[in-house]
Design a protein around this motif. Structure first.
Motif, PDB file in Angstrom:
ATOM      1  N   ALA A 118     -34.982  -1.612  30.449  1.00 43.90           N
ATOM      2  CA  ALA A 118     -35.690  -1.813  29.181  1.00 43.90           C
ATOM      3  C   ALA A 118     -34.690  -1.848  28.034  1.00 43.90           C
ATOM      4  O   ALA A 118     -33.572  -1.350  28.139  1.00 43.90           O
ATOM      5  N   SER A 119     -35.124  -2.421  26.927  1.00 43.97           N
ATOM      6  CA  SER A 119     -34.246  -2.513  25.749  1.00 43.97           C
ATOM      7  C   SER A 119     -33.994  -1.124  25.178  1.00 43.97           C
ATOM      8  O   SER A 119     -34.803  -0.199  25.354  1.00 43.97           O
ATOM      9  N   ALA A 120     -32.890  -0.997  24.476  1.00 43.98           N
ATOM     10  CA  ALA A 120     -32.557   0.275  23.830  1.00 43.98           C
ATOM     11  C   ALA A 120     -33.641   0.654  22.822  1.00 43.98           C
ATOM     12  O   ALA A 120     -33.966   1.835  22.683  1.00 43.98           O
ATOM     13  N   ASP A 121     -34.218  -0.329  22.154  1.00 46.35           N
ATOM     14  CA  ASP A 121     -35.281  -0.049  21.181  1.00 46.35           C
ATOM     15  C   ASP A 121     -36.520   0.540  21.857  1.00 46.35           C
ATOM     16  O   ASP A 121     -37.132   1.467  21.337  1.00 46.35           O
ATOM     17  N   ARG A 122     -36.870  -0.003  23.014  1.00 45.60           N
ATOM     18  CA  ARG A 122     -38.039   0.500  23.736  1.00 45.60           C
ATOM     19  C   ARG A 122     -37.794   1.924  24.234  1.00 45.60           C
ATOM     20  O   ARG A 122     -38.665   2.792  24.144  1.00 45.60           O
ATOM     21  N   LYS A 123     -36.603   2.175  24.750  1.00 47.83           N
ATOM     22  CA  LYS A 123     -36.265   3.520  25.228  1.00 47.83           C
ATOM     23  C   LYS A 123     -36.264   4.519  24.082  1.00 47.83           C
ATOM     24  O   LYS A 123     -36.770   5.632  24.201  1.00 47.83           O
ATOM     25  N   ARG A 124     -35.700   4.092  22.963  1.00 49.85           N
ATOM     26  CA  ARG A 124     -35.653   4.969  21.787  1.00 49.85           C
ATOM     27  C   ARG A 124     -37.058   5.288  21.301  1.00 49.85           C
ATOM     28  O   ARG A 124     -37.372   6.442  20.971  1.00 49.85           O
ATOM     29  N   ALA A 125     -37.924   4.287  21.267  1.00 46.41           N
ATOM     30  CA  ALA A 125     -39.310   4.499  20.829  1.00 46.41           C
ATOM     31  C   ALA A 125     -40.029   5.468  21.765  1.00 46.41           C
ATOM     32  O   ALA A 125     -40.774   6.345  21.308  1.00 46.41           O
ATOM     33  N   ALA A 126     -39.812   5.335  23.065  1.00 46.75           N
ATOM     34  CA  ALA A 126     -40.446   6.239  24.031  1.00 46.75           C
ATOM     35  C   ALA A 126     -39.953   7.669  23.835  1.00 46.75           C
ATOM     36  O   ALA A 126     -40.750   8.622  23.848  1.00 46.75           O
ATOM     37  N   PHE A 127     -38.646   7.841  23.635  1.00 53.05           N
ATOM     38  CA  PHE A 127     -38.103   9.183  23.427  1.00 53.05           C
ATOM     39  C   PHE A 127     -38.648   9.785  22.135  1.00 53.05           C
ATOM     40  O   PHE A 127     -39.078  10.937  22.106  1.00 53.05           O
ATOM     41  N   LEU A 128     -38.637   8.994  21.053  1.00 52.83           N
ATOM     42  CA  LEU A 128     -39.094   9.507  19.763  1.00 52.83           C
ATOM     43  C   LEU A 128     -40.593   9.802  19.752  1.00 52.83           C
ATOM     44  O   LEU A 128     -41.049  10.665  18.996  1.00 52.83           O
ATOM     45  N   ALA A 129     -41.358   9.126  20.595  1.00 54.85           N
ATOM     46  CA  ALA A 129     -42.784   9.433  20.716  1.00 54.85           C
ATOM     47  C   ALA A 129     -42.999  10.726  21.509  1.00 54.85           C
ATOM     48  O   ALA A 129     -43.933  11.482  21.241  1.00 54.85           O
ATOM     49  N   ALA A 130     -42.126  10.989  22.461  1.00 56.02           N
ATOM     50  CA  ALA A 130     -42.264  12.173  23.310  1.00 56.02           C
ATOM     51  C   ALA A 130     -41.718  13.440  22.658  1.00 56.02           C
ATOM     52  O   ALA A 130     -42.193  14.544  22.945  1.00 56.02           O
ATOM     53  N   HIS A 131     -40.732  13.314  21.800  1.00 55.88           N
ATOM     54  CA  HIS A 131     -40.097  14.517  21.246  1.00 55.88           C
ATOM     55  C   HIS A 131     -41.055  15.397  20.434  1.00 55.88           C
ATOM     56  O   HIS A 131     -41.011  16.632  20.572  1.00 55.88           O
ATOM     57  N   PRO A 132     -41.949  14.849  19.606  1.00 56.48           N
ATOM     58  CA  PRO A 132     -42.923  15.729  18.930  1.00 56.48           C
ATOM     59  C   PRO A 132     -43.810  16.487  19.928  1.00 56.48           C
ATOM     60  O   PRO A 132     -44.184  17.636  19.676  1.00 56.48           O
ATOM     61  N   LEU A 133     -44.122  15.854  21.063  1.00 55.68           N
ATOM     62  CA  LEU A 133     -44.891  16.557  22.100  1.00 55.68           C
ATOM     63  C   LEU A 133     -44.071  17.716  22.658  1.00 55.68           C
ATOM     64  O   LEU A 133     -44.618  18.786  22.971  1.00 55.68           O
ATOM     65  N   GLN A 134     -42.759  17.496  22.783  1.00 56.90           N
ATOM     66  CA  GLN A 134     -41.868  18.554  23.263  1.00 56.90           C
ATOM     67  C   GLN A 134     -41.827  19.713  22.272  1.00 56.90           C
ATOM     68  O   GLN A 134     -41.908  20.875  22.661  1.00 56.90           O
TER      69      GLN A 134
END
Length: 171
Positions: A118-134
């Motif tokens: 996947a693109s770096a942008d897609r990976k970054r978006a997935a991580f940034l969406a998950a971090h508030p859940l963390q």
């Protein structure tokens, strides 16, 4: 037609003397490792923030990365997946991000994050969406008396590092 010119003899001693003078006076151009005649010291690398208990806490927890079509939802493979972005200290200067910039991820999601196509942008978006859940999960753990004390302390340390507070704590 080419005009032939006679080569001028090179005075090697004069060239060496000119280089020596430039070193003494600092009158040389900018070169790698130098700045205005002086050596540039490398900026010190920041010391990474590590908390092994925070990483251990991921074991048997639900995946928070939840990449559609990738996630296997297996809690027995969950680990703390570090951010790969420079603003979190990751991958910049061959350094892993601080442990407070992690999200719980199953094996499949973690592999996708670190080595997927996947693109770096897609990976970054997935991580940034998950971090508030963390962060939310750490807030719950920090105030849950049924969690081991070392987990509560590690969660509080991560929240403090991020400038966040636990539930019920004064801002």
């Amino acid at each position: 037609m080419h005009s032939l010119t006679k080569r001028q003899p090179v005075d090697r001693e004069a060239e060496k003397e000119a280089r020596r003078a430039a070193l003494v006076t600092g009158a040389r151009g900018l070169h790698r490792g130098t700045y205005a005649g002086g050596t540039v010291a490398a900026a010190p690398k920041p010391v990474p923030w590590r908390c092994p208990t925070l990483l251990e806490m991921a074991r048997d927890r639900p995946c928070l990365l939840l990449v559609p079509g990738i996630c296997n939802h297996r809690t027995d493979t969950t680990v703390a997946a570090h951010s790969n972005w420079a603003e979190h200290g990751g991958k910049a200067g061959a350094r892993k991000a601080d442990d407070c910039y992690t999200v719980w991820a199953c094996y499949a999601c973690h592999t996708w994050l670190d080595a997927g196509r996947a693109s770096a942008d897609r990976k970054r978006a997935a991580f940034l969406a998950a971090h508030p859940l963390q962060v939310f999960a750490w807030r719950q753990i920090a105030t849950d008396p049924t969690e081991p004390a070392r987990y509560r302390r590690a969660a509080l340390a991560a929240l403090e590092r991020l400038g966040a507070t636990a539930f019920g704590a004064a801002p």
